[in-house]
Design a protein around this motif. Structure first.
Motif, PDB file in Angstrom:
ATOM      1  N   ARG A 108       0.830  -1.214   0.000  1.00 53.21           N
ATOM      2  CA  ARG A 108       0.000   0.000   0.000  1.00 53.21           C
ATOM      3  C   ARG A 108       0.856   1.251   0.000  1.00 53.21           C
ATOM      4  NH1 ARG A 108      -2.913  -3.343   3.288  1.00 53.21           N
ATOM      5  NH2 ARG A 108      -2.038  -2.485   5.208  1.00 53.21           N
ATOM      6  N   ALA A 109       1.954   1.257   0.761  1.00 53.19           N
ATOM      7  CA  ALA A 109       2.840   2.424   0.785  1.00 53.19           C
ATOM      8  C   ALA A 109       3.476   2.632  -0.586  1.00 53.19           C
ATOM      9  CB  ALA A 109       3.919   2.232   1.855  1.00 53.19           C
ATOM     10  N   GLY A 110       3.888   1.556  -1.241  1.00 54.79           N
ATOM     11  CA  GLY A 110       4.466   1.665  -2.582  1.00 54.79           C
ATOM     12  C   GLY A 110       3.447   2.160  -3.591  1.00 54.79           C
ATOM     13  N   MET A 111       2.213   1.678  -3.463  1.00 53.86           N
ATOM     14  CA  MET A 111       1.158   2.140  -4.370  1.00 53.86           C
ATOM     15  C   MET A 111       0.903   3.630  -4.177  1.00 53.86           C
ATOM     16  SD  MET A 111      -1.503  -1.103  -4.169  1.00 53.86           S
ATOM     17  CE  MET A 111      -2.874  -0.022  -4.213  1.00 53.86           C
ATOM     18  N   GLN A 112       0.884   4.084  -2.929  1.00 56.18           N
ATOM     19  CA  GLN A 112       0.647   5.496  -2.640  1.00 56.18           C
ATOM     20  C   GLN A 112       1.779   6.348  -3.209  1.00 56.18           C
ATOM     21  OE1 GLN A 112      -2.018   6.859  -1.269  1.00 56.18           O
ATOM     22  NE2 GLN A 112      -1.166   8.902  -1.465  1.00 56.18           N
ATOM     23  N   GLU A 113       3.006   5.879  -3.045  1.00 52.00           N
ATOM     24  CA  GLU A 113       4.165   6.617  -3.576  1.00 52.00           C
ATOM     25  C   GLU A 113       4.102   6.704  -5.098  1.00 52.00           C
ATOM     26  OE1 GLU A 113       8.968   5.952  -3.821  1.00 52.00           O
ATOM     27  OE2 GLU A 113       7.881   5.184  -2.080  1.00 52.00           O
ATOM     28  N   ARG A 114       3.776   5.599  -5.731  1.00 49.21           N
ATOM     29  CA  ARG A 114       3.692   5.599  -7.201  1.00 49.21           C
ATOM     30  C   ARG A 114       2.539   6.476  -7.676  1.00 49.21           C
ATOM     31  NH1 ARG A 114       6.005   6.021 -11.804  1.00 49.21           N
ATOM     32  NH2 ARG A 114       5.025   4.821 -13.455  1.00 49.21           N
ATOM     33  N   GLU A 115       1.424   6.458  -6.965  1.00 50.63           N
ATOM     34  CA  GLU A 115       0.295   7.295  -7.338  1.00 50.63           C
ATOM     35  C   GLU A 115       0.668   8.774  -7.245  1.00 50.63           C
ATOM     36  OE1 GLU A 115      -4.345   8.097  -6.097  1.00 50.63           O
ATOM     37  OE2 GLU A 115      -3.272   6.392  -5.264  1.00 50.63           O
ATOM     38  N   GLU A 116       1.424   9.140  -6.210  1.00 48.74           N
ATOM     39  CA  GLU A 116       1.872  10.529  -6.081  1.00 48.74           C
ATOM     40  C   GLU A 116       2.798  10.908  -7.234  1.00 48.74           C
ATOM     41  OE1 GLU A 116       3.578  10.810  -2.230  1.00 48.74           O
ATOM     42  OE2 GLU A 116       1.648  10.595  -1.209  1.00 48.74           O
ATOM     43  N   GLU A 117       3.686   9.994  -7.630  1.00 54.50           N
ATOM     44  CA  GLU A 117       4.579  10.261  -8.763  1.00 54.50           C
ATOM     45  C   GLU A 117       3.771  10.482 -10.034  1.00 54.50           C
ATOM     46  OE1 GLU A 117       7.233   6.964  -9.077  1.00 54.50           O
ATOM     47  OE2 GLU A 117       8.292   7.441  -7.220  1.00 54.50           O
ATOM     48  N   LEU A 118       2.789   9.630 -10.260  1.00 53.85           N
ATOM     49  CA  LEU A 118       1.962   9.766 -11.466  1.00 53.85           C
ATOM     50  C   LEU A 118       1.140  11.056 -11.429  1.00 53.85           C
ATOM     51  CD1 LEU A 118       0.771   6.090 -11.921  1.00 53.85           C
ATOM     52  CD2 LEU A 118       2.459   7.324 -13.284  1.00 53.85           C
ATOM     53  N   GLN A 119       0.637  11.432 -10.268  1.00 54.93           N
ATOM     54  CA  GLN A 119      -0.098  12.681 -10.160  1.00 54.93           C
ATOM     55  C   GLN A 119       0.800  13.880 -10.445  1.00 54.93           C
ATOM     56  OE1 GLN A 119      -1.980  12.629  -6.319  1.00 54.93           O
ATOM     57  NE2 GLN A 119      -3.619  11.251  -6.998  1.00 54.93           N
ATOM     58  N   ASP A 120       2.053  13.813 -10.011  1.00 51.41           N
ATOM     59  CA  ASP A 120       3.003  14.883 -10.333  1.00 51.41           C
ATOM     60  C   ASP A 120       3.223  14.981 -11.835  1.00 51.41           C
ATOM     61  OD1 ASP A 120       3.305  15.593  -7.705  1.00 51.41           O
ATOM     62  OD2 ASP A 120       5.162  14.440  -7.414  1.00 51.41           O
ATOM     63  N   VAL A 121       3.322  13.846 -12.492  1.00 52.33           N
ATOM     64  CA  VAL A 121       3.515  13.843 -13.948  1.00 52.33           C
ATOM     65  C   VAL A 121       2.300  14.444 -14.638  1.00 52.33           C
ATOM     66  CG1 VAL A 121       3.694  12.331 -15.972  1.00 52.33           C
ATOM     67  CG2 VAL A 121       5.132  11.919 -13.978  1.00 52.33           C
ATOM     68  N   VAL A 122       1.112  14.093 -14.183  1.00 54.57           N
ATOM     69  CA  VAL A 122      -0.111  14.624 -14.794  1.00 54.57           C
ATOM     70  C   VAL A 122      -0.207  16.131 -14.553  1.00 54.57           C
ATOM     71  CG1 VAL A 122      -2.632  14.585 -14.660  1.00 54.57           C
ATOM     72  CG2 VAL A 122      -1.348  12.455 -14.735  1.00 54.57           C
ATOM     73  N   ARG A 123       0.115  16.578 -13.339  1.00 50.56           N
ATOM     74  CA  ARG A 123       0.068  18.014 -13.041  1.00 50.56           C
ATOM     75  C   ARG A 123       1.057  18.797 -13.890  1.00 50.56           C
ATOM     76  NH1 ARG A 123       1.171  17.081  -7.589  1.00 50.56           N
ATOM     77  NH2 ARG A 123      -0.539  15.798  -6.921  1.00 50.56           N
ATOM     78  N   ASN A 124       2.206  18.198 -14.162  1.00 54.05           N
ATOM     79  CA  ASN A 124       3.254  18.887 -14.924  1.00 54.05           C
ATOM     80  C   ASN A 124       3.247  18.472 -16.386  1.00 54.05           C
ATOM     81  OD1 ASN A 124       4.105  20.068 -12.521  1.00 54.05           O
ATOM     82  ND2 ASN A 124       5.462  18.356 -12.067  1.00 54.05           N
ATOM     83  N   ALA A 125       2.127  17.986 -16.885  1.00 51.66           N
ATOM     84  CA  ALA A 125       2.062  17.481 -18.260  1.00 51.66           C
ATOM     85  C   ALA A 125       2.296  18.580 -19.280  1.00 51.66           C
ATOM     86  CB  ALA A 125       0.712  16.820 -18.519  1.00 51.66           C
ATOM     87  N   ASP A 126       1.957  19.826 -18.948  1.00 43.96           N
ATOM     88  CA  ASP A 126       2.165  20.903 -19.914  1.00 43.96           C
ATOM     89  C   ASP A 126       3.643  21.248 -20.066  1.00 43.96           C
ATOM     90  OD1 ASP A 126       2.325  21.858 -17.372  1.00 43.96           O
ATOM     91  OD2 ASP A 126       1.342  23.779 -17.803  1.00 43.96           O
ATOM     92  N   THR A 127       4.478  20.888 -19.090  1.00 43.48           N
ATOM     93  CA  THR A 127       5.906  21.184 -19.195  1.00 43.48           C
ATOM     94  C   THR A 127       6.705  20.008 -19.757  1.00 43.48           C
ATOM     95  OG1 THR A 127       6.299  20.433 -16.940  1.00 43.48           O
ATOM     96  CG2 THR A 127       5.786  22.770 -17.254  1.00 43.48           C
ATOM     97  N   VAL A 128       6.069  18.861 -19.922  1.00 41.96           N
ATOM     98  CA  VAL A 128       6.767  17.678 -20.426  1.00 41.96           C
ATOM     99  C   VAL A 128       6.935  17.801 -21.940  1.00 41.96           C
ATOM    100  CG1 VAL A 128       6.637  15.176 -20.691  1.00 41.96           C
ATOM    101  CG2 VAL A 128       5.874  16.232 -18.572  1.00 41.96           C
TER     102      VAL A 128
END
Length: 98
Positions: free
Chosen positions: A56-76
């Protein structure tokens, strides 16, 4: 005095041996086996629980990473891949060191 020492050592060794023998005999009884099995099941349940917590901790960490990528999608910056057929063998050859 030496005989008294060895007599005391023999009594102590006999007491230890009897205690170990009684403990082993108690473990061989059905209630002793059930107690050992219960301990093993508790240990297994604890290990499964800690594994689940780590997942569960790993899933939460990965979800946060993916959310960061989605939030910063305009800069990618996305790179366009050429799908021509003659470029692919050259790329493979370079990777293989040819």
């Amino acid at each position: 005095m030496s005989r008294l020492f060895w007599f005391g050592a023999g009594v102590a060794a006999g007491a230890v041996a009897m205690r170990k023998l009684n403990e082993t005999a108690r473990k061989a009884t059905p209630s002793g086996m059930a107690e050992q099995l219960g301990g093993a099941v508790r240990e297994l349940a604890g290990a499964v629980g800690s594994f689940g917590a780590e997942v569960r901790a790993g899933m939460q960490e990965r979800e946060e990473e993916l959310q960061d990528v989605v939030r910063n999608a305009d800069t990618v910056q996305f790179r366009r891949i050429d799908a021509s057929t003659d470029a692919a063998p050259a790329r493979r050859a370079r990777r293989a060191g040819r």
